[in-house]
Design a protein around this motif. Sequence first.
Motif, PDB file in Angstrom:
ATOM      1  N   GLY A   1     -19.281  -2.095  31.088  1.00 26.65           N
ATOM      2  CA  GLY A   1     -18.699  -2.543  32.189  1.00 26.65           C
ATOM      3  C   GLY A   1     -17.391  -2.923  32.464  1.00 26.65           C
ATOM      4  O   GLY A   1     -16.511  -2.655  31.439  1.00 26.65           O
ATOM      5  N   ASP A   2     -17.066  -3.305  33.470  1.00 24.83           N
ATOM      6  CA  ASP A   2     -15.573  -3.788  33.609  1.00 24.83           C
ATOM      7  C   ASP A   2     -15.482  -4.521  35.002  1.00 24.83           C
ATOM      8  O   ASP A   2     -16.430  -4.620  35.971  1.00 24.83           O
ATOM      9  CB  ASP A   2     -14.483  -2.562  33.582  1.00 24.83           C
ATOM     10  N   ALA A   3     -14.228  -5.387  35.063  1.00 27.83           N
ATOM     11  CA  ALA A   3     -14.011  -5.963  36.377  1.00 27.83           C
ATOM     12  C   ALA A   3     -15.202  -6.738  36.988  1.00 27.83           C
ATOM     13  O   ALA A   3     -15.259  -7.081  38.275  1.00 27.83           O
ATOM     14  CB  ALA A   3     -13.706  -5.044  37.614  1.00 27.83           C
ATOM     15  N   GLY A   4     -15.840  -7.644  36.150  1.00 26.98           N
ATOM     16  CA  GLY A   4     -16.896  -8.494  36.446  1.00 26.98           C
ATOM     17  C   GLY A   4     -18.256  -8.083  36.410  1.00 26.98           C
ATOM     18  O   GLY A   4     -18.927  -8.848  37.032  1.00 26.98           O
ATOM     19  N   ASN A   5     -18.404  -6.724  36.216  1.00 25.53           N
ATOM     20  CA  ASN A   5     -20.070  -6.153  36.354  1.00 25.53           C
ATOM     21  C   ASN A   5     -19.986  -5.730  34.963  1.00 25.53           C
ATOM     22  O   ASN A   5     -19.324  -4.645  34.661  1.00 25.53           O
ATOM     23  CB  ASN A   5     -19.828  -5.004  37.448  1.00 25.53           C
ATOM     24  N   TYR A   6     -21.049  -6.349  34.400  1.00 23.10           N
ATOM     25  CA  TYR A   6     -21.256  -5.985  32.902  1.00 23.10           C
ATOM     26  C   TYR A   6     -22.726  -5.640  32.764  1.00 23.10           C
ATOM     27  O   TYR A   6     -23.794  -6.378  33.308  1.00 23.10           O
ATOM     28  CB  TYR A   6     -20.889  -7.030  31.835  1.00 23.10           C
TER      29      TYR A   6
ATOM     30  N   LYS B   1     -36.029  -6.704  29.851  1.00 24.82           N
ATOM     31  CA  LYS B   1     -36.699  -6.690  28.578  1.00 24.82           C
ATOM     32  C   LYS B   1     -35.527  -6.543  27.307  1.00 24.82           C
ATOM     33  O   LYS B   1     -35.805  -7.071  26.541  1.00 24.82           O
ATOM     34  CB  LYS B   1     -37.870  -5.636  28.573  1.00 24.82           C
ATOM     35  N   ASP B   2     -34.727  -5.520  27.809  1.00 21.63           N
ATOM     36  CA  ASP B   2     -33.924  -4.888  26.908  1.00 21.63           C
ATOM     37  C   ASP B   2     -32.496  -4.748  27.406  1.00 21.63           C
ATOM     38  O   ASP B   2     -31.720  -4.547  26.622  1.00 21.63           O
ATOM     39  CB  ASP B   2     -34.352  -3.425  26.475  1.00 21.63           C
ATOM     40  N   ARG B   3     -32.277  -5.428  28.621  1.00 20.17           N
ATOM     41  CA  ARG B   3     -30.828  -5.446  28.988  1.00 20.17           C
ATOM     42  C   ARG B   3     -30.606  -6.655  30.213  1.00 20.17           C
ATOM     43  O   ARG B   3     -31.597  -6.954  30.831  1.00 20.17           O
ATOM     44  CB  ARG B   3     -30.364  -4.099  29.355  1.00 20.17           C
ATOM     45  N   LEU B   4     -29.265  -6.996  30.062  1.00 23.10           N
ATOM     46  CA  LEU B   4     -29.005  -7.945  31.034  1.00 23.10           C
ATOM     47  C   LEU B   4     -28.044  -7.494  31.847  1.00 23.10           C
ATOM     48  O   LEU B   4     -27.107  -6.655  31.440  1.00 23.10           O
ATOM     49  CB  LEU B   4     -28.544  -9.314  30.321  1.00 23.10           C
ATOM     50  N   ASN B   5     -27.855  -8.016  33.410  1.00 24.43           N
ATOM     51  CA  ASN B   5     -26.663  -7.499  33.998  1.00 24.43           C
ATOM     52  C   ASN B   5     -25.865  -8.873  34.398  1.00 24.43           C
ATOM     53  O   ASN B   5     -26.624  -9.795  34.846  1.00 24.43           O
ATOM     54  CB  ASN B   5     -27.123  -6.849  35.517  1.00 24.43           C
ATOM     55  N   LEU B   6     -24.439  -8.916  34.333  1.00 25.20           N
ATOM     56  CA  LEU B   6     -23.799  -9.978  34.518  1.00 25.20           C
ATOM     57  C   LEU B   6     -22.937  -9.730  35.416  1.00 25.20           C
ATOM     58  O   LEU B   6     -21.976  -8.598  35.375  1.00 25.20           O
ATOM     59  CB  LEU B   6     -23.175 -10.434  33.274  1.00 25.20           C
ATOM     60  N   GLN B   7     -22.643 -10.680  36.424  1.00 19.24           N
ATOM     61  CA  GLN B   7     -21.491 -10.531  37.467  1.00 19.24           C
ATOM     62  C   GLN B   7     -20.676 -11.779  37.629  1.00 19.24           C
ATOM     63  O   GLN B   7     -21.441 -12.875  37.751  1.00 19.24           O
ATOM     64  CB  GLN B   7     -22.012  -9.948  38.843  1.00 19.24           C
ATOM     65  N   TYR B   8     -19.502 -11.647  37.677  1.00 22.80           N
ATOM     66  CA  TYR B   8     -18.728 -12.774  37.810  1.00 22.80           C
ATOM     67  C   TYR B   8     -17.178 -12.433  38.393  1.00 22.80           C
ATOM     68  O   TYR B   8     -17.018 -11.487  38.503  1.00 22.80           O
ATOM     69  CB  TYR B   8     -18.584 -13.783  36.676  1.00 22.80           C
ATOM     70  N   ASP B   9     -16.662 -13.378  39.060  1.00 20.45           N
ATOM     71  CA  ASP B   9     -15.438 -13.237  39.949  1.00 20.45           C
ATOM     72  C   ASP B   9     -14.462 -13.022  38.834  1.00 20.45           C
ATOM     73  O   ASP B   9     -13.838 -13.888  38.178  1.00 20.45           O
ATOM     74  CB  ASP B   9     -15.101 -14.284  40.575  1.00 20.45           C
ATOM     75  N   TYR B  10     -14.036 -11.739  38.552  1.00 19.87           N
ATOM     76  CA  TYR B  10     -13.023 -11.237  37.524  1.00 19.87           C
ATOM     77  C   TYR B  10     -11.678 -11.757  38.139  1.00 19.87           C
ATOM     78  O   TYR B  10     -10.752 -12.015  37.086  1.00 19.87           O
ATOM     79  CB  TYR B  10     -12.958  -9.825  37.394  1.00 19.87           C
ATOM     80  N   GLN B  11     -11.363 -12.033  39.086  1.00 13.32           N
ATOM     81  CA  GLN B  11     -10.047 -12.589  39.681  1.00 13.32           C
ATOM     82  C   GLN B  11      -9.617 -13.936  39.041  1.00 13.32           C
ATOM     83  O   GLN B  11      -8.658 -14.307  39.320  1.00 13.32           O
ATOM     84  CB  GLN B  11      -9.857 -12.553  41.197  1.00 13.32           C
ATOM     85  N   GLN B  12     -10.564 -14.544  38.752  1.00 19.51           N
ATOM     86  CA  GLN B  12     -10.323 -16.005  38.294  1.00 19.51           C
ATOM     87  C   GLN B  12     -10.016 -15.884  36.409  1.00 19.51           C
ATOM     88  O   GLN B  12     -10.124 -16.670  35.758  1.00 19.51           O
ATOM     89  CB  GLN B  12     -11.568 -16.747  38.358  1.00 19.51           C
ATOM     90  N   GLY B  13      -9.826 -14.521  36.057  1.00 18.62           N
ATOM     91  CA  GLY B  13      -9.746 -14.287  34.515  1.00 18.62           C
ATOM     92  C   GLY B  13     -10.712 -13.598  33.905  1.00 18.62           C
ATOM     93  O   GLY B  13     -11.821 -13.771  34.304  1.00 18.62           O
ATOM     94  N   ALA B  14     -10.384 -12.770  32.826  1.00 21.58           N
ATOM     95  CA  ALA B  14     -11.203 -12.004  32.053  1.00 21.58           C
ATOM     96  C   ALA B  14     -12.115 -13.165  30.956  1.00 21.58           C
ATOM     97  O   ALA B  14     -11.533 -14.356  30.812  1.00 21.58           O
ATOM     98  CB  ALA B  14     -10.461 -11.112  30.917  1.00 21.58           C
ATOM     99  N   GLY B  15     -13.096 -12.987  30.717  1.00 16.73           N
ATOM    100  CA  GLY B  15     -13.898 -13.847  29.646  1.00 16.73           C
ATOM    101  C   GLY B  15     -14.386 -13.195  28.621  1.00 16.73           C
ATOM    102  O   GLY B  15     -14.511 -11.921  28.496  1.00 16.73           O
ATOM    103  N   GLN B  16     -14.865 -13.942  27.707  1.00 13.01           N
ATOM    104  CA  GLN B  16     -15.485 -13.496  26.289  1.00 13.01           C
ATOM    105  C   GLN B  16     -16.971 -13.802  26.671  1.00 13.01           C
ATOM    106  O   GLN B  16     -17.416 -15.029  26.866  1.00 13.01           O
ATOM    107  CB  GLN B  16     -14.932 -14.178  25.391  1.00 13.01           C
TER     108      GLN B  16
END
Length: 69
Positions: free
Chosen positions: A33-38, A1-16
């Motif tokens: 967050g950091d390193a692909g877990n936000y 409802k009020d937050r999203l959790n995002l995970q992605y492979d950080y080794q393929q580069g930082a993202g916006q």
Amino acid sequence: KDRLNLQYDYQQGAGQIQLLDALGRRIAVNISGDAGNYEIQLPSDLPKGAYWLKVVRMGTVQAVTVMKE
């Protein structure tokens, strides 16, 4: 409802990370967050509805529809 959790492979580069409304306007969000877990905190006054979560990195755009309840 009020937050999203995002995970992605950080080794393929930082993202916006961006949250967009149906008209493509950027919505200001608090991202922690950091390193692909936000965790993305949605504004408390954000109306219910569909939004786009967009990650841009290394010339690639990934987007997914998210629903605010």
